[in-house]
Motif scaffolding. Structure first.
Motif, PDB file in Angstrom:
ATOM      1  N   ASP A 253      -1.983  -5.153  -5.043  1.00 25.22           N
ATOM      2  CA  ASP A 253      -0.629  -5.040  -5.976  1.00 25.22           C
ATOM      3  C   ASP A 253       0.501  -5.236  -5.172  1.00 25.22           C
ATOM      4  O   ASP A 253       1.653  -5.708  -5.529  1.00 25.22           O
ATOM      5  CB  ASP A 253      -0.684  -3.639  -6.923  1.00 25.22           C
ATOM      6  N   THR A 254       0.603  -4.691  -4.086  1.00 26.65           N
ATOM      7  CA  THR A 254       1.745  -4.360  -3.096  1.00 26.65           C
ATOM      8  C   THR A 254       2.080  -5.860  -2.459  1.00 26.65           C
ATOM      9  O   THR A 254       3.137  -6.317  -2.286  1.00 26.65           O
ATOM     10  CB  THR A 254       1.542  -3.492  -2.039  1.00 26.65           C
ATOM     11  N   ALA A 255       0.921  -6.681  -2.150  1.00 29.09           N
ATOM     12  CA  ALA A 255       1.332  -7.933  -1.540  1.00 29.09           C
ATOM     13  C   ALA A 255       0.186  -9.022  -2.301  1.00 29.09           C
ATOM     14  O   ALA A 255      -0.542  -9.307  -1.531  1.00 29.09           O
ATOM     15  CB  ALA A 255       0.875  -7.893  -0.085  1.00 29.09           C
ATOM     16  N   PRO A 256       0.564  -9.329  -3.534  1.00 33.42           N
ATOM     17  CA  PRO A 256      -0.536 -10.290  -4.359  1.00 33.42           C
ATOM     18  C   PRO A 256      -0.729 -11.612  -3.809  1.00 33.42           C
ATOM     19  O   PRO A 256      -1.488 -12.294  -3.999  1.00 33.42           O
ATOM     20  CB  PRO A 256      -0.001  -9.988  -5.811  1.00 33.42           C
ATOM     21  N   ALA A 257       0.278 -12.075  -2.823  1.00 32.20           N
ATOM     22  CA  ALA A 257       0.322 -13.307  -2.419  1.00 32.20           C
ATOM     23  C   ALA A 257      -0.784 -13.329  -1.254  1.00 32.20           C
ATOM     24  O   ALA A 257      -1.184 -14.604  -0.607  1.00 32.20           O
ATOM     25  CB  ALA A 257       1.621 -13.923  -1.869  1.00 32.20           C
ATOM     26  N   ALA A 258      -1.303 -12.354  -0.842  1.00 29.16           N
ATOM     27  CA  ALA A 258      -2.144 -12.127   0.348  1.00 29.16           C
ATOM     28  C   ALA A 258      -3.423 -12.094  -0.010  1.00 29.16           C
ATOM     29  O   ALA A 258      -3.875 -11.301  -1.143  1.00 29.16           O
ATOM     30  CB  ALA A 258      -1.678 -11.236   1.579  1.00 29.16           C
ATOM     31  N   PRO A 259      -4.590 -12.800   0.476  1.00 28.16           N
ATOM     32  CA  PRO A 259      -6.027 -12.493   0.074  1.00 28.16           C
ATOM     33  C   PRO A 259      -6.604 -11.275   0.258  1.00 28.16           C
ATOM     34  O   PRO A 259      -7.322 -10.842  -0.342  1.00 28.16           O
ATOM     35  CB  PRO A 259      -6.603 -13.650   0.693  1.00 28.16           C
ATOM     36  N   HIS A 260      -6.162 -10.318   1.477  1.00 30.68           N
ATOM     37  CA  HIS A 260      -6.860  -9.289   1.629  1.00 30.68           C
ATOM     38  C   HIS A 260      -8.128  -9.481   2.024  1.00 30.68           C
ATOM     39  O   HIS A 260      -9.065  -8.482   1.429  1.00 30.68           O
ATOM     40  CB  HIS A 260      -6.570  -8.171   0.730  1.00 30.68           C
ATOM     41  N   THR A 261      -8.584 -10.525   2.839  1.00 29.39           N
ATOM     42  CA  THR A 261      -9.967 -10.708   2.919  1.00 29.39           C
ATOM     43  C   THR A 261     -10.907  -9.623   3.457  1.00 29.39           C
ATOM     44  O   THR A 261     -11.855  -9.298   3.169  1.00 29.39           O
ATOM     45  CB  THR A 261     -10.235 -12.019   3.705  1.00 29.39           C
ATOM     46  N   ALA A 262     -10.498  -9.023   4.616  1.00 31.22           N
ATOM     47  CA  ALA A 262     -10.887  -8.015   5.088  1.00 31.22           C
ATOM     48  C   ALA A 262     -10.989  -6.811   4.184  1.00 31.22           C
ATOM     49  O   ALA A 262     -12.234  -6.135   4.267  1.00 31.22           O
ATOM     50  CB  ALA A 262     -10.211  -7.497   6.619  1.00 31.22           C
TER      51      ALA A 262
END
Length: 333
Positions: A253-262
């Motif tokens: 929610d803080t950075a929705p444009a990032a995939p946060h893969t790890a």
């Protein structure tokens, strides 16, 4: 030989609306919850809590509904038209080497779909599917209605016990009408591909918590120290899993444009291990009785054992380890 007998002889069957308890339960869930908050929209945790609640009740229902809610998120992220509110969608994106479908455009984004798709969960339950396909050298996503000529379920290849009520076998397409969704490669490139994968972990959490509840409320806890110790270990594992799910939801929610893969690989891998531990410890604490005499509990254990195999196991751990090795500092408070 009639067309219907020919299909039966070839192991194929036209897809028609199933009239099963699972279909009725999924339709009831759809009527109650036509949509969930989209991942990355500020209420990701609320979305995952809803999925966990459905999973705690019935893993086969959540298998159908999570895919439907994921389809809604995919269509929204790719700026495509949402489905009618009374229709169930699936997402079929597995790409084993022996099952491949080809999309040939004939009128803009409209075209025909040919080939065999594997791992088609809920083919006899849903109205339409988002299907990954190949268009020349590109990989595309197409939207296809299932109850039309040129769409047939291949019979005989699905023998699952766990998750057995959700047929996830193969579907054959032969000139089926389909519509390309988004640009080539957009399905995998979008951040929501990973956000949706984390939602599966919430489903595993809900089912594991429901299995653990069978032990938490059992009278044996008051008289059997070993059973109490197993419950204590389960509490540690589930509490850690819940904390990581909350943290991951906040990251998205803080950075929705990032995939946060790890982060997604980490939370899925943790939940796979926690789910395995919960099933094992509850069985050790209570013995075979609940597995033999409690249908809901036995089904939930069997379903979860199969469902968590959707994890990529050591392949995910390898990717995570490689990512961590490139960081300057991996573990801080």
């Amino acid at each position: 030989m009639s067309p219907s007998s020919s299909s039966a002889a070839s192991g194929r069957g036209r897809i028609s609306a199933a009239t099963t308890p699972l279909q009725a339960d999924a339709r009831a869930c759809l009527a109650q919850r036509p949509a969930l908050p989209l991942p990355g929209g500020g209420a990701t945790l609320e979305r995952w809590r809803a999925l966990a609640g459905i999973a705690a009740d019935d893993l086969c229902v959540v298998k159908v509904m999570e895919a439907h809610y994921d389809a809604l998120a995919v269509l929204a992220e790719l700026d495509a038209e949402p489905p009618p509110v009374d229709q169930l969608f699936a997402v079929w994106a597995a790409e084993p080497p022996d099952a491949r479908v080809q999309f040939v455009a004939q009128d803009g984004a409209e075209g025909r779909l040919d080939g065999i798709k594997a791992w088609c969960s809920g083919a006899d339950l849903v109205d339409a599917a988002l299907v990954t396909a190949h268009e020349g050298d590109a990989r595309v996503l197409v939207r296809v209605a299932l109850r039309q000529p040129g769409v047939e379920r291949l019979r005989g290849g699905w023998h699952a016990i766990g998750m057995g009520r959700v047929h996830s076998g193969r579907v054959a397409f032969d000139g089926a009408r389909a519509t390309r969704v988004g640009a080539p490669g957009a399905y995998l490139a979008r951040p929501g591909f990973w956000h949706g994968g984390a939602g599966i972990a919430a489903c595993w959490f809900g089912a594991a918590a429901a299995i653990a509840e069978r032990l938490r409320t059992h009278p044996r806890i008051a008289t059997d120290a070993h059973a109490a110790a197993h419950l204590g270990a389960i509490d540690i594992a589930l509490s850690a899993a819940a904390a990581m799910l909350r943290e991951t939801a906040m990251l998205i929610d803080t950075a929705p444009a990032a995939p946060h893969t790890a982060a997604v690989i980490r939370v899925r891998s943790l939940l796979e291990r926690v789910a395995t531990e919960v099933v094992d410890r509850v069985g050790r604490a209570l013995g075979p009785g609940p597995l033999c005499e409690d249908l809901d509990h036995a089904r939930r254990c069997a379903d979860l054992t199969t469902f968590i195999r959707q994890s990529h196991a050591e392949r995910d751990w390898t990717a995570l380890g490689e990512a961590v090795s490139r960081q300057e500092a991996a573990w801080t408070l």
